[in-house]
Design a protein around this motif. Structure first.
Motif, PDB file in Angstrom:
ATOM      1  N   SER A   1     -37.533  -6.083  56.456  1.00 37.86           N
ATOM      2  CA  SER A   1     -36.883  -4.570  57.907  1.00 37.86           C
ATOM      3  C   SER A   1     -37.646  -4.290  58.793  1.00 37.86           C
ATOM      4  CB  SER A   1     -37.048  -3.497  56.270  1.00 37.86           C
ATOM      5  OG  SER A   1     -36.096  -4.055  55.210  1.00 37.86           O
TER       6      SER A   1
ATOM      7  N   ILE B   1     -40.868  -2.564  57.993  1.00 35.95           N
ATOM      8  CA  ILE B   1     -41.122  -1.817  57.782  1.00 35.95           C
ATOM      9  C   ILE B   1     -43.018  -1.417  57.334  1.00 35.95           C
ATOM     10  CG2 ILE B   1     -41.021   0.427  55.800  1.00 35.95           C
ATOM     11  CD1 ILE B   1     -37.946  -0.219  55.973  1.00 35.95           C
TER      12      ILE B   1
ATOM     13  N   LEU C   1     -37.285  -3.175  51.699  1.00 36.10           N
ATOM     14  CA  LEU C   1     -36.773  -2.145  51.671  1.00 36.10           C
ATOM     15  C   LEU C   1     -35.882  -2.693  51.093  1.00 36.10           C
ATOM     16  CD1 LEU C   1     -35.082   0.779  52.264  1.00 36.10           C
ATOM     17  CD2 LEU C   1     -34.390  -0.483  54.546  1.00 36.10           C
TER      18      LEU C   1
END
Length: 365
Positions: free
Chosen positions: A143, A145, A165
């Motif tokens: 993801s 992140i 995620l």
């Protein structure tokens, strides 16, 4: 006379041997179109994106590259990566940018044990093995992140955080896709792979969604496994595999394991699909750019050509896709293979043999 159906292809050869195997695949596609009697044709636009483009422009693709892709019926992708450009830059700047930008959330990677390819797996019925990896392609561990911090506090103080995620929506659509795919196969079975004993939030959510969705498919056998056990399963009990569904990271690793067991990553095709067809899907071989052999004409084109077969199927040309897959199998059966799988032929020789065998396959129908 029926009007010719023209499919618009965005071609991204990329780096290294990507340019060579994409050229081989396009040669095969052009031959198939020529033999169609005017039923269909391919209109191709080539984009020079990749690491060389990055070294010149400071970016892997045009700023509006994803938007440019939206006007095509499909994307045909080579490989990405070259010395001088960090792998995370090349991957996130091109392939992942396209997959995530176009929400190509289903990555499909078939594993087939082609005849004549030297065996990498000690199994009595290796020629009967055939399974497919379904990879969640939009979230999970890829993801993006996270971040890095505290480097200013001195050597050895930096901290990196990388978060995965998992959304209920994302889990459900890929799991449901896997069950629908299983329904099209002779053996209707789905194995879900997680590590929910250690990753108690995102992957427990995945497990719960899998259990819920599986109840809607009573005709499909459903099983859940932990990734470490499933990795052993691939080697010890491969005959039990059919459709395997997993998160971005786990399916990425397991599909490479499966391809290696089948003989070589050079044989493995894949598709990055938008099953809802709101955007074009992208088709690519699993192998990397192999800069060490680039330009020598010895790259294995089978993965890229088999990816073209997946593209034909996605475009509704099922008969042509099946014929191409049969021609590939006949080519390896004849021992016409590149060096990575024990052969003596070059890229051009294997490509030409596949084209010859297409005619033989059609003659037997």
């Amino acid at each position: 006379m029926e009007e010719t159906k023209t499919f618009r292809l965005a071609v991204i050869p990329g780096d290294g041997i990507g340019k060579e195997v994409i050229a081989a695949g396009l040669q095969v596609l052009d031959h198939i179109a020529e033999e169609s009697g005017g039923r269909f044709a391919f209109e191709k636009d080539t984009f020079p994106w990749g690491c060389e483009y990055y070294l010149e422009h400071g970016k892997m693709m045009d700023e509006d590259g994803v938007e440019k892709m939206k006007g095509y019926d499909a994307i045909y992708f080579g490989a990405v990566g070259f010395p001088g450009v960090p792998d995370h830059v090349s991957l996130w700047g091109l392939r992942l940018a396209i997959c995530q930008g176009l929400d190509q959330w289903a990555n499909v990677r078939p594993i087939e044990f082609l005849p004549g390819v030297p065996r990498r797996l000690n199994h009595p019925d290796v020629d009967t093995l055939n399974w497919v990896l379904v990879r969640e392609n939009s979230e999970g561990e890829y993801s993006g992140i996270g971040g890095r911090n505290f480097a200013g506090r001195g050597p050895g103080k930096e901290v990196a955080v990388q978060s995965a995620l998992f959304t209920e929506h994302g889990c459900e659509r890929i799991i449901r896709f896997a069950f629908e795919l299983a329904r099209t196969r002779k053996r209707k079975r789905v194995l879900s792979v997680t590590k929910s004993n250690a990753q108690q939030y995102g992957m427990v959510l995945w497990d719960e969604v899998f259990a819920r969705v599986s109840k809607e498919y009573p005709d499909v056998e459903a099983e859940q496994g932990l990734v470490d056990a499933v990795a052993a399963h691939f080697v010890l009990r491969p005959e039990e595999l059919e459709v395997v569904v997993a998160s971005n990271l786990f399916a990425d690793i397991l599909s490479d394991l499966g391809s290696a067991l089948a003989g070589s990553l050079g044989l493995a095709p894949s598709a990055n699909l938008d099953p809802e067809r709101k955007a074009p899907s992208m088709f690519e071989s699993v192998h990397g750019s192999a800069p060490d052999i680039a330009g020598q004409g010895i790259a294995n084109p089978i993965g890229s050509i088999a990816s073209a077969a997946m593209m034909l199927s996605h475009l509704g040309l099922e008969e042509e896709a099946e014929q191409l897959n049969r021609a590939i199998a006949e080519t390896t059966r004849q021992g016409i293979m590149t060096r990575d799988i024990g052969g003596t032929h070059d890229t051009a020789g294997v490509t030409e043999a596949i084209i010859r065998n297409l005619a033989a396959v059609k003659a037997t129908e």
